[in-house]
Design a protein around this motif. Structure first.
Motif: not given
Length: 126
Positions: A102-117, A119-121
């Motif tokens: 689930i998208p949880v973080f917001r960076n400006g207009r974009n939202t991203f999930r933990l999988r988008d970070i 090396f964290l994936k």
């Protein structure tokens, strides 16, 4: 052949693999494998998350929406039969799993999930 396609497209095989890995862990720990309600929790939670991911990304059909609803209901019902201790242990992993899809973080207009970070994936999957 049609049942094979259904198993692949609905991620049921992944949910079954999660249950079998849990049973294998029981064996590796020297326990006698037993059927417990938490095996159903693991099955339905895995099925729910994998199909929820498709649902969120928009790669769904009516079948996936039905499967998300069915697996979510199965998860809720199975948690009623599992012990509180098991649910407490599984809760942190459940939250990480949900935030992975689930998208949880917001960076400006974009939202991203933990999988988008970056090396964290790798660590989350491991």
């Amino acid at each position: 052949m049609k049942i094979f396609k259904v198993l692949l497209k609905t991620n049921i095989y992944i949910a079954l693999a999660a249950v079998f890995l849990t049973v294998e862990s029981q064996i590796q720990l020297g326990m006698r494998p037993q059927l417990h309600p938490y095996l159903l929790v693991i099955f339905f939670a895995t099925l729910f998350d994998y199909n929820l991911h498709r649902f969120i990304t928009g790669k769904t059909s009516k079948r996936f929406r039905t499967l998300v609803f069915f697996s979510g209901g199965g998860f809720i019902c199975s948690t009623l039969f599992a012990s509180k201790a098991v649910l407490i242990v599984l809760a942190p992993m459940a939250l990480i799993t949900l935030f992975y899809s689930i998208p949880v973080f917001r960076n400006g207009r974009n939202t991203f999930r933990l999988r988008d970070i970056p090396f964290l994936k790798l660590f989350l999957i491991a």
